[in-house]
Design a protein around this motif. Sequence first.
Motif, PDB file in Angstrom:
ATOM      1  N   ALA A   1       2.201 -73.127  17.158  1.00  0.00           N
ATOM      2  CA  ALA A   1       1.208 -73.058  16.057  1.00  0.00           C
ATOM      3  C   ALA A   1      -0.305 -72.783  16.947  1.00  0.00           C
ATOM      4  O   ALA A   1      -1.105 -71.987  16.198  1.00  0.00           O
ATOM      5  N   ARG A   2      -0.532 -73.115  17.958  1.00  0.00           N
ATOM      6  CA  ARG A   2      -1.664 -72.704  18.700  1.00  0.00           C
ATOM      7  C   ARG A   2      -1.818 -71.379  19.059  1.00  0.00           C
ATOM      8  O   ARG A   2      -2.746 -70.661  19.142  1.00  0.00           O
ATOM      9  N   ILE A   3      -0.539 -70.821  19.491  1.00  0.00           N
ATOM     10  CA  ILE A   3      -0.294 -69.360  19.856  1.00  0.00           C
ATOM     11  C   ILE A   3      -0.537 -68.731  18.477  1.00  0.00           C
ATOM     12  O   ILE A   3      -1.272 -67.520  18.346  1.00  0.00           O
ATOM     13  N   LEU A   4       0.096 -69.013  17.311  1.00  0.00           N
ATOM     14  CA  LEU A   4      -0.041 -68.183  16.062  1.00  0.00           C
ATOM     15  C   LEU A   4      -1.627 -68.338  15.521  1.00  0.00           C
ATOM     16  O   LEU A   4      -2.047 -67.032  14.842  1.00  0.00           O
ATOM     17  N   SER A   5      -2.352 -69.315  15.737  1.00  0.00           N
ATOM     18  CA  SER A   5      -3.624 -69.415  15.257  1.00  0.00           C
ATOM     19  C   SER A   5      -4.497 -68.082  15.887  1.00  0.00           C
ATOM     20  O   SER A   5      -5.497 -67.444  15.339  1.00  0.00           O
ATOM     21  N   ILE A   6      -4.203 -68.017  17.072  1.00  0.00           N
ATOM     22  CA  ILE A   6      -5.025 -67.005  17.899  1.00  0.00           C
ATOM     23  C   ILE A   6      -4.516 -65.532  17.382  1.00  0.00           C
ATOM     24  O   ILE A   6      -5.401 -64.773  17.258  1.00  0.00           O
ATOM     25  N   ALA A   7      -3.180 -65.352  17.568  1.00  0.00           N
ATOM     26  CA  ALA A   7      -2.584 -64.039  17.034  1.00  0.00           C
ATOM     27  C   ALA A   7      -3.321 -63.708  15.620  1.00  0.00           C
ATOM     28  O   ALA A   7      -3.430 -62.597  15.196  1.00  0.00           O
ATOM     29  N   ASP A   8      -2.990 -64.739  14.707  1.00  0.00           N
ATOM     30  CA  ASP A   8      -3.283 -64.463  13.287  1.00  0.00           C
ATOM     31  C   ASP A   8      -5.118 -63.945  13.265  1.00  0.00           C
ATOM     32  O   ASP A   8      -5.098 -63.065  12.529  1.00  0.00           O
ATOM     33  N   ALA A   9      -5.841 -64.858  13.768  1.00  0.00           N
ATOM     34  CA  ALA A   9      -7.171 -64.487  13.677  1.00  0.00           C
ATOM     35  C   ALA A   9      -7.647 -63.372  14.451  1.00  0.00           C
ATOM     36  O   ALA A   9      -8.455 -62.294  13.820  1.00  0.00           O
ATOM     37  N   PHE A  10      -6.951 -62.859  15.459  1.00  0.00           N
ATOM     38  CA  PHE A  10      -7.069 -61.579  16.126  1.00  0.00           C
ATOM     39  C   PHE A  10      -6.847 -60.368  15.467  1.00  0.00           C
ATOM     40  O   PHE A  10      -7.476 -59.398  15.299  1.00  0.00           O
ATOM     41  N   ASP A  11      -5.600 -60.440  14.811  1.00  0.00           N
ATOM     42  CA  ASP A  11      -4.963 -59.398  13.860  1.00  0.00           C
ATOM     43  C   ASP A  11      -6.136 -59.207  12.809  1.00  0.00           C
ATOM     44  O   ASP A  11      -6.549 -58.180  12.260  1.00  0.00           O
ATOM     45  N   CYS A  12      -6.359 -60.453  12.076  1.00  0.00           N
ATOM     46  CA  CYS A  12      -7.333 -60.368  10.964  1.00  0.00           C
ATOM     47  C   CYS A  12      -8.750 -59.674  11.287  1.00  0.00           C
ATOM     48  O   CYS A  12      -9.058 -58.695  10.504  1.00  0.00           O
ATOM     49  N   MET A  13      -9.251 -60.010  12.551  1.00  0.00           N
ATOM     50  CA  MET A  13     -10.637 -59.513  12.740  1.00  0.00           C
ATOM     51  C   MET A  13     -10.442 -58.014  13.221  1.00  0.00           C
ATOM     52  O   MET A  13     -11.686 -57.335  12.861  1.00  0.00           O
ATOM     53  N   THR A  14      -9.359 -57.444  13.677  1.00  0.00           N
ATOM     54  CA  THR A  14      -9.307 -56.202  13.994  1.00  0.00           C
ATOM     55  C   THR A  14      -8.532 -55.199  12.979  1.00  0.00           C
ATOM     56  O   THR A  14      -8.150 -54.158  13.146  1.00  0.00           O
ATOM     57  N   SER A  15      -8.395 -55.932  11.624  1.00  0.00           N
ATOM     58  CA  SER A  15      -7.909 -55.147  10.597  1.00  0.00           C
ATOM     59  C   SER A  15      -8.966 -54.750   9.479  1.00  0.00           C
ATOM     60  O   SER A  15     -10.202 -55.650   9.459  1.00  0.00           O
ATOM     61  N   VAL A  16      -8.958 -53.878   8.657  1.00  0.00           N
ATOM     62  CA  VAL A  16      -9.930 -53.675   7.582  1.00  0.00           C
ATOM     63  C   VAL A  16      -9.750 -54.490   6.412  1.00  0.00           C
ATOM     64  O   VAL A  16      -8.720 -54.867   6.117  1.00  0.00           O
ATOM     65  N   ARG A  17     -10.800 -55.151   6.155  1.00  0.00           N
ATOM     66  CA  ARG A  17     -10.890 -55.980   4.903  1.00  0.00           C
ATOM     67  C   ARG A  17     -11.948 -55.428   4.017  1.00  0.00           C
ATOM     68  O   ARG A  17     -12.723 -54.455   4.345  1.00  0.00           O
ATOM     69  N   SER A  18     -11.969 -55.780   2.697  1.00  0.00           N
ATOM     70  CA  SER A  18     -12.784 -55.427   1.525  1.00  0.00           C
ATOM     71  C   SER A  18     -14.200 -55.551   1.824  1.00  0.00           C
ATOM     72  O   SER A  18     -14.978 -54.751   1.570  1.00  0.00           O
ATOM     73  N   TYR A  19     -14.503 -56.870   2.735  1.00  0.00           N
ATOM     74  CA  TYR A  19     -15.880 -56.874   2.797  1.00  0.00           C
ATOM     75  C   TYR A  19     -16.437 -56.585   4.193  1.00  0.00           C
ATOM     76  O   TYR A  19     -17.532 -56.738   4.561  1.00  0.00           O
ATOM     77  N   ARG A  20     -15.498 -55.745   4.997  1.00  0.00           N
ATOM     78  CA  ARG A  20     -16.161 -55.110   6.202  1.00  0.00           C
ATOM     79  C   ARG A  20     -15.061 -54.328   6.752  1.00  0.00           C
ATOM     80  O   ARG A  20     -13.730 -54.448   6.638  1.00  0.00           O
ATOM     81  N   PRO A  21     -15.495 -53.546   7.674  1.00  0.00           N
ATOM     82  CA  PRO A  21     -14.387 -52.465   8.343  1.00  0.00           C
ATOM     83  C   PRO A  21     -13.784 -53.416   9.564  1.00  0.00           C
ATOM     84  O   PRO A  21     -14.211 -54.433   9.902  1.00  0.00           O
ATOM     85  N   ALA A  22     -12.807 -52.556  10.185  1.00  0.00           N
ATOM     86  CA  ALA A  22     -12.104 -53.392  11.183  1.00  0.00           C
ATOM     87  C   ALA A  22     -13.069 -53.574  12.365  1.00  0.00           C
ATOM     88  O   ALA A  22     -13.765 -52.677  12.867  1.00  0.00           O
ATOM     89  N   ARG A  23     -13.156 -54.852  12.930  1.00  0.00           N
ATOM     90  CA  ARG A  23     -13.972 -55.037  14.190  1.00  0.00           C
ATOM     91  C   ARG A  23     -13.252 -54.521  15.710  1.00  0.00           C
ATOM     92  O   ARG A  23     -11.994 -54.416  15.487  1.00  0.00           O
ATOM     93  N   PRO A  24     -14.225 -53.916  16.227  1.00  0.00           N
ATOM     94  CA  PRO A  24     -13.633 -53.262  17.530  1.00  0.00           C
ATOM     95  C   PRO A  24     -12.656 -54.437  18.422  1.00  0.00           C
ATOM     96  O   PRO A  24     -13.152 -55.786  18.158  1.00  0.00           O
ATOM     97  N   VAL A  25     -11.928 -54.258  19.186  1.00  0.00           N
ATOM     98  CA  VAL A  25     -11.062 -55.130  19.827  1.00  0.00           C
ATOM     99  C   VAL A  25     -11.922 -56.089  20.653  1.00  0.00           C
ATOM    100  O   VAL A  25     -11.834 -57.328  20.946  1.00  0.00           O
ATOM    101  N   ALA A  26     -12.862 -55.554  21.451  1.00  0.00           N
ATOM    102  CA  ALA A  26     -13.620 -56.271  22.441  1.00  0.00           C
ATOM    103  C   ALA A  26     -14.534 -57.190  21.666  1.00  0.00           C
ATOM    104  O   ALA A  26     -14.854 -58.381  22.051  1.00  0.00           O
ATOM    105  N   GLU A  27     -15.063 -56.823  20.282  1.00  0.00           N
ATOM    106  CA  GLU A  27     -15.890 -57.830  19.606  1.00  0.00           C
ATOM    107  C   GLU A  27     -15.058 -58.911  19.026  1.00  0.00           C
ATOM    108  O   GLU A  27     -15.382 -60.060  19.223  1.00  0.00           O
TER     109      GLU A  27
END
Length: 419
Positions: free
Chosen positions: A327-353
């Motif tokens: 679960a600790r691993i998936l929490s990181i992977a889950d959030a990371f993919d969400c941040m680097t994917s397009v969402r309705s309220y924002r564009p995808a964030r750069p990997v570095a960000e």
Amino acid sequence: MKIDRPVDVLLFAFLVYVMEMLKRRLGSGLRVSMTSVVAVATYPVIGPWGGPVLLVGLLPNRSKAKPINRVLNVSQGVICTVVGGLVYLGLGGPVGSLSADDFPSVLVPVTAANLTWHLVNFVLVTGVLRLETGMRFLGALRSVLPEVLGAFLGYSYLGFLLAILWLGQLGAFAAVLLLPPLLVANWAFAQYGEEQEAHQATLQALAQAIETKDLYTRGHGERVARAARMLGAEMAWDGDRLEALAEAGLLHDVGKIGVPTRVLQKDGRLTEDEYDAIKLHPLHGVEVVGDIAFLEDARAGIMHHHERYDGGGYPSGLAGEDIPVFARILSIADAFDCMTSVRSYRPARPVAEAIEELVRCRGKQFDPELVELFVAAIGRDGWQPAPVEEVPADARAPRYDHDDPTRPPEIEPSPEARS
């Protein structure tokens, strides 16, 4: 070098051809045969001519693969056999005859040649995986070797038995005696391959059910699985454990099937009841996979991937190392993919960000040691974010995102709070 046993070369070539015709799928597109059994048999019987044997036996195979792939497959078999044969000869293995005086010392070159054949074969296979998928070489090697190496090494000793009988009184008739156990071994690999394909079909069906429910996050499960696998490999995991982690990543949101669609796709603030319904999706996920035996190891990751390292998560409020490592691993992977994917309220964030955000939240939302390992893996291997595609017309874009650490769900105040 003179060919002392030209008839044997042709007979062994025919055996190679038969083994190739009986080649079985082992899952994930990988096809295997019992060719290594024949290769090991050639070492005591005809010595260095094992490579040409495979060349003659493999070329007539009517494969549907592209010509370049057929050339690579034939070359792979020849290389493995030649290298194994050189090891056998280099360690003093006898060629052309075997007597009682050769035992047990002959087992050393036979075992070394057998192991060399399979190691070279797996190195070549994983090298192709590296070129085709970008998978790290050592990670690919670790994921393939434990799965089938032991079984193939064991079965390949049938080749040595074949050589003993061949060089004795039986000659080529020895192949007839050993054909039944070879067919049984081939059948066993076929059953294993069918089981693996059934597993994959189950996983894909569940993943498709998730995307049907929530089209806006399509491909999210595959990317979380990929990120989780990277982190698991960084932790030196391999084999079944790494596969279970990837399966948990693929299905971590399967519990969304039990959440009302209107809640998942709501374009606005959630009520407290709606947010409570969202928080139940890990429990729904465990219910969905509860009776699937091969997903047992993935359940803890599905159940607790929304726990926070500081104890502020759900559904159980676990903290620190009380949270299962999956679960600790998936929490990181889950959030990371969400941040680097397009969402309705924002564009995808750069990997570095996104990496900076993970680092900022370590010790609070994420396990700090696992964040460091993940950052190291991304820094070395890179990351291919979700493609920027047009969202399907029937996919509504919710304004909240419970996976995004930078944008928690907006909750309407309760009537009591408003008053």
